[in-house]
Design a protein around this motif. Structure first.
Motif, PDB file in Angstrom:
ATOM      1  N   LEU A 147      66.196 -24.532  21.113  1.00  0.00           N
ATOM      2  CA  LEU A 147      64.997 -25.025  21.798  1.00  0.00           C
ATOM      3  C   LEU A 147      63.849 -24.018  21.780  1.00  0.00           C
ATOM      4  N   THR A 148      64.162 -22.777  21.445  1.00  0.00           N
ATOM      5  CA  THR A 148      63.070 -21.793  21.359  1.00  0.00           C
ATOM      6  C   THR A 148      62.306 -21.936  20.039  1.00  0.00           C
ATOM      7  N   ALA A 149      62.898 -22.665  19.108  1.00  0.00           N
ATOM      8  CA  ALA A 149      62.254 -22.801  17.789  1.00  0.00           C
ATOM      9  C   ALA A 149      61.670 -24.197  17.583  1.00  0.00           C
ATOM     10  N   THR A 150      61.453 -24.906  18.667  1.00  0.00           N
ATOM     11  CA  THR A 150      60.986 -26.287  18.514  1.00  0.00           C
ATOM     12  C   THR A 150      59.687 -26.366  17.715  1.00  0.00           C
TER      13      THR A 150
ATOM     14  N   ASP B  17      73.824 -24.615  10.610  1.00  0.00           N
ATOM     15  CA  ASP B  17      74.494 -25.844  11.017  1.00  0.00           C
ATOM     16  C   ASP B  17      73.386 -26.888  11.256  1.00  0.00           C
TER      17      ASP B  17
ATOM     18  N   ALA C 139      56.601 -35.970  15.906  1.00  0.00           N
ATOM     19  CA  ALA C 139      55.991 -34.643  15.750  1.00  0.00           C
ATOM     20  C   ALA C 139      54.650 -34.719  15.024  1.00  0.00           C
TER      21      ALA C 139
ATOM     22  N   VAL D 224      71.106 -26.748  17.778  1.00  0.00           N
ATOM     23  CA  VAL D 224      69.844 -26.880  18.512  1.00  0.00           C
ATOM     24  C   VAL D 224      69.367 -25.500  18.963  1.00  0.00           C
TER      25      VAL D 224
ATOM     26  N   ARG E  36      66.078 -27.746  15.334  1.00  0.00           N
ATOM     27  CA  ARG E  36      67.088 -27.741  14.266  1.00  0.00           C
ATOM     28  C   ARG E  36      66.412 -27.448  12.925  1.00  0.00           C
TER      29      ARG E  36
ATOM     30  N   GLN F 145      61.831 -31.067  16.383  1.00  0.00           N
ATOM     31  CA  GLN F 145      61.488 -30.984  17.796  1.00  0.00           C
ATOM     32  C   GLN F 145      62.600 -30.373  18.647  1.00  0.00           C
ATOM     33  N   SER F 146      63.832 -30.522  18.171  1.00  0.00           N
ATOM     34  CA  SER F 146      64.955 -29.932  18.899  1.00  0.00           C
ATOM     35  C   SER F 146      65.267 -28.539  18.386  1.00  0.00           C
TER      36      SER F 146
ATOM     37  N   ASP G 238      73.199 -29.418  12.963  1.00  0.00           N
ATOM     38  CA  ASP G 238      73.098 -29.944  14.340  1.00  0.00           C
ATOM     39  C   ASP G 238      72.826 -28.847  15.360  1.00  0.00           C
TER      40      ASP G 238
END
Lengths: 295, 540
Positions: A63-66, A57, A256, A61, A83, A80-81, A59
């Motif tokens: 956050l562990t994969a930023t 998807d 980034a 998010v 995604r 950064q989010s 969108d």
């Protein structure tokens, strides 16, 4: 198609149908043209089937994969989010192509209507329409778009309307010029002599005959419109986050760069470059083909 | 008074600061692994000039509107207040050498003799009175006007004596005289400049260690050393201090790394890695007085139901947010203010903090609360901006968190200027339910921050109204004793945490980068009022 023309190769007097643009003929335009056309077809397919081919998807998010780098889980990494960039680039093709399609569609329709009316009627109507187009030329398209966004709010609608208005004079001027030349051709005169109305002649004969040239211009405009709309999104006036859009992705991704993560901005940027170049090549190719035919 | 800011900067550090023993000068190395200290090495000598980056140009230098980073960062070196906030978050005498509080309704300030304005004219009590009274002029719409709401009169009761009489006890006003409300400007200059006061044409004429030399709109502000500055401890170690405005974060970072500017506060968190590894200079982290919050700007909408606020708070992945939005350089926020903001009673702050309920992620409970509140089918608008990753990334994560529990949160991206306007213009907040912001206190008195949630307060953006809270605030404001006032403020903190008037996100340290040529600036949030530029000098 009822449009007829005496071709150079048919100088013996035979009346032949004006050739269209079949796929095979298009591919004979050269490998560059064929490659660009293939890229465009691919982009369209990606846009159409985005929900089926995107691995995530766009969108979603995580956050562990930023700013995760390329891996089997995220081929183009994550933003950064967190995604998935590949999924966002794939979905970004939808807005990336839909916006310019609307701009080109609307501006082509309006440009043909205004250009043909000016060329056909001449006189004060021509003067008024031509000056109106000059007036629109005086305002940079981006400025008009930002103004529209200020009035109607950000999103795709206001920039599309504004860019459509901004692009209309480009098409209108071209159409006025070639419609004026076409109007002077004998076949148009013969239809008038036969008592056909101006409306019928224009709709059934004149416009179809100038369409290839207009389409060539529109294909080039498509690339420019894509770039303009991406720029507006980049500036925050176009498609709004979290919706995937190449322009807004570059904006989000540029932060980034300070963290040495290039892909969040580079991937959508590359998509824009590829699409714009492909549309440019295809447009130029069509224009070349039209010019050769005219010769 | 509490300030909510759109900037990516001032900041905080709760757990980190816990190790820092609330406002002490000792450095600390918290669990986050970054060192927190209000100080940088002292300058070893003078430098002719310093160039400093600001992330935005101040809209004005009129102290009435000094409540944002760019203006305060500049004005802290030009204009001074009755009292001073020190880098270790203490209040000390400033232009007022002493003060007394003979009764709860009267405050008498003795101004320092021999202080002159930048134009050479002496500072008198008439100047001080005129400066303070400007805040009370409704036509000027001071951002600090509410600080004076209990003031009955401000009089010059001697050549260097100012007496403030109150309608009801208000100890917070005294604390706020260490911030913009206490600024003293030349009355003659104010009158002379008229509507141009504080702008590039009218300028300012104060008493600080620097005078305003030149303001080139859109480019820079140049300060010149005040050779007649009254405080020898803070005599400038540089003759010329130039602020340049660099909005683009990447350009600002590149300017710092290339040496085209010598230093800057509030560097973007996503550049920490590059700046920490740079041989060109050093990145410092200091104790802040605020936290990143999810501000509720519309209590009449879906977010007006405390269950919805609670649910959203429980859905947020704060550790993930710290990693993604703050690059890991932040800590969990349990309250709206970090422990370091309690400069008034640093020894009690840890205890206050311990009584607050923990904040954790519980999606199942959050979904249940959303069902109970009926907010599932109602649109919630969250304003966001590319101003800083702390804002944009947090907004995206909050939207996703809302989606995971059934809340329909729509992001509304606005320009950086429009984002700033959300905190000054109620019209700009129309249709907005939430906003990610940095909330902080300007003074060591945390009551200033919690005043924001009093009914009708300027910074009460969501129009939160709670009679229990208002009554308690009045009681705290009327308490002159710092310890007792802190205890009452802690109760306000408990109510704010219970009602989630704003939702705490994370606490981030303040930061500062200086190249290897210079040193000496404070990293503390006190730089908003402390003349920090004066101590910047040669590093070697």
């Amino acid at each position: 198609m009822s449009t007829l023309r005496i071709d150079r190769e048919a100088a013996d007097g035979a009346i032949v149908r004006r050739p269209g643009f079949g796929l095979l003929r298009a591919l004979r335009q050269g490998p560059l043209f064929a490659g660009a056309a293939a890229v465009l077809v691919l982009l369209v397919l990606i846009a159409v089937f985005a929900p089926l081919i995107a691995p995530y998807d766009p969108d979603a998010v995580d956050l562990t994969a930023t700013l995760a780098g390329s891996s089997s889980e995220h081929l183009l990494g994550a933003d950064q989010s967190g995604r998935d960039i590949l999924s966002r680039v794939i979905h970004g093709a939808r807005t990336g192509l839909l916006g310019p399609l609307l701009v080109v569609g609307i501006s082509t329709f309006l440009g043909i209507a205004i250009g043909v009316a000016a060329a056909w009627r001449g006189g004060w109507i021509d003067a008024m329409l031509s000056r109106s187009m000059d007036l629109i030329f005086a305002f940079p398209g981006m400025l008009v778009a930002i103004l529209f966004v200020a009035v109607f709010g950000s999103g795709l609608t206001a920039p599309v309307i504004a860019m459509s208005v901004a692009y209309t004079p480009y098409v209108g001027r071209l159409v006025r010029s070639i419609a004026g030349q076409e109007k002077a051709r004998p076949y148009i005169e013969s239809y008038r002599v036969q008592g056909w109305s101006g409306w019928t002649i224009c709709v059934r004969h004149l416009i179809p005959n100038i369409t290839p040239t207009v389409l060539a211009q529109s294909a080039i405009n498509f690339g420019y419109a894509l770039m303009d709309l991406a720029a507006l999104s980049y500036l925050g006036f176009g498609v709004q986050p979290p919706d995937s859009d190449w322009g807004s992705m570059i904006n989000e991704g540029q932060a980034a760069l300070l963290q040495d993560a290039m892909l969040p901005s580079f991937a959508p940027g590359l998509c824009i470059v590829v699409a714009v170049v492909a549309f440019g090549i295809v447009g130029e190719g069509i224009a070349d083909r039209v010019a050769k035919r005219e010769r | 008074m509490r300030m909510l800011r759109s900037v990516a900067a001032v900041a905080v550090m709760a757990a980190a600061v816990a190790g820092c023993s609330g406002g002490s000068n000792d450095s600390a190395k918290p669990a986050g692994g970054f060192k927190i200290s209000p100080d940088t090495p002292a300058a070893k000598g003078n430098v002719p000039s310093v160039t400093w980056s600001l992330y935005a140009e101040p809209q004005t230098l009129d102290y009435l509107y000094a409540w944002d980073f760019p203006i305060n960062t500049v004005l802290a070196n030009v204009c001074e207040q009755f009292l001073r906030t020190t880098p270790d978050m203490k209040i000390e005498p400033g232009l007022a050498a002493s003060y007394t509080n003979p009764d709860p309704l009267t405050w008498v300030y003795e101004l320092r003799p021999g202080v002159t304005f930048h134009d050479g004219t002496p500072m008198t009590s008439a100047d001080a009175v005129a400066s303070l009274k400007r805040h009370m002029d409704p036509e000027l719409a001071s951002a600090w006007g509410t600080a004076f709401r209990n003031v009955a009169s401000i009089d010059a009761t001697g050549p260097l004596q100012v007496t403030i009489r109150l309608n009801k006890p208000d100890a917070l006003l005294n604390s706020l005289l260490a911030a913009s409300p206490g600024t003293v400007e030349s009355a003659a200059s104010i009158a002379k400049a008229g509507k141009d006061y504080g702008n590039p044409q009218g300028g300012v004429n104060c008493t600080g260690p620097y005078s305003l030399d030149k303001w080139t709109a859109g480019d820079s502000i140049v300060l010149a050393k005040n050779p007649n500055y009254w405080d020898p401890k803070l005599a400038p170690k540089n003759d010329r201090f130039k602020f340049v405005f660099i909005q683009d974060p990447a350009a600002r970072v590149n300017a710092l790394l290339s040496g085209s500017v010598d230093g800057g506060y509030t560097v973007p968190s996503n550049a920490y890695g590059r700046l920490l590894n740079s041989p060109q200079g050093k990145l410092y982290f200091g104790p802040g007085t605020g936290a990143y919050l999810l501000g509720v700007t519309n209590m009449q909408g879906p977010m007006g139901d405390p269950r919805t606020r609670q649910a959203l708070s429980m859905a947020i992945d704060r550790p993930g947010l710290i990693k993604a939005a703050a690059g890991g350089y932040a800590t969990d926020a349990k309250s709206l203010l970090p422990i370091t903001a309690w400069g008034l009673a640093p020894d009690r702050a840890q205890g206050y903090y311990a009584t607050l309920p923990p904040i954790g992620q519980d999606l199942a409970a959050a979904r249940k609360l959303v069902t109970e509140s009926g907010a599932a089918n109602r649109k919630i608008v969250l304003a966001t901006s590319v101003l800083a990753p702390e804002i944009s990334v947090s907004s995206t994560a909050i939207q996703a968190a809302g989606k995971s529990i059934g809340l329909d949160i729509e992001l509304k991206t606005v320009t950086p200027d429009a984002y700033t306007a959300l905190f000054t213009d109620p019209e700009a907040r129309k249709g907005i339910d939430l906003v990610v912001t940095n909330g902080y206190t300007n003074t060591p008195d945390p009551l200033e921050f919690y005043e924001s949630f009093v009914t009708g307060a300027f910074a009460n953006y969501g129009n939160y109204s709670n009679p229990e809270y208002d009554k308690l605030y009045d009681q705290a404001a009327a308490t002159a004793d710092a310890g007792a006032r802190s205890d009452l403020t802690a109760k306000l903190q408990e109510i704010a945490a219970r009602d989630l008037v704003s939702i705490p996100l994370f606490e981030q340290p303040s930061n500062l980068f200086m190249n290897k040529r210079i040193t000496g600036a404070t990293v503390s949030s006190a730089a908003l009022y402390w003349p920090w530029a004066a101590t910047v000098g040669a590093a070697g």
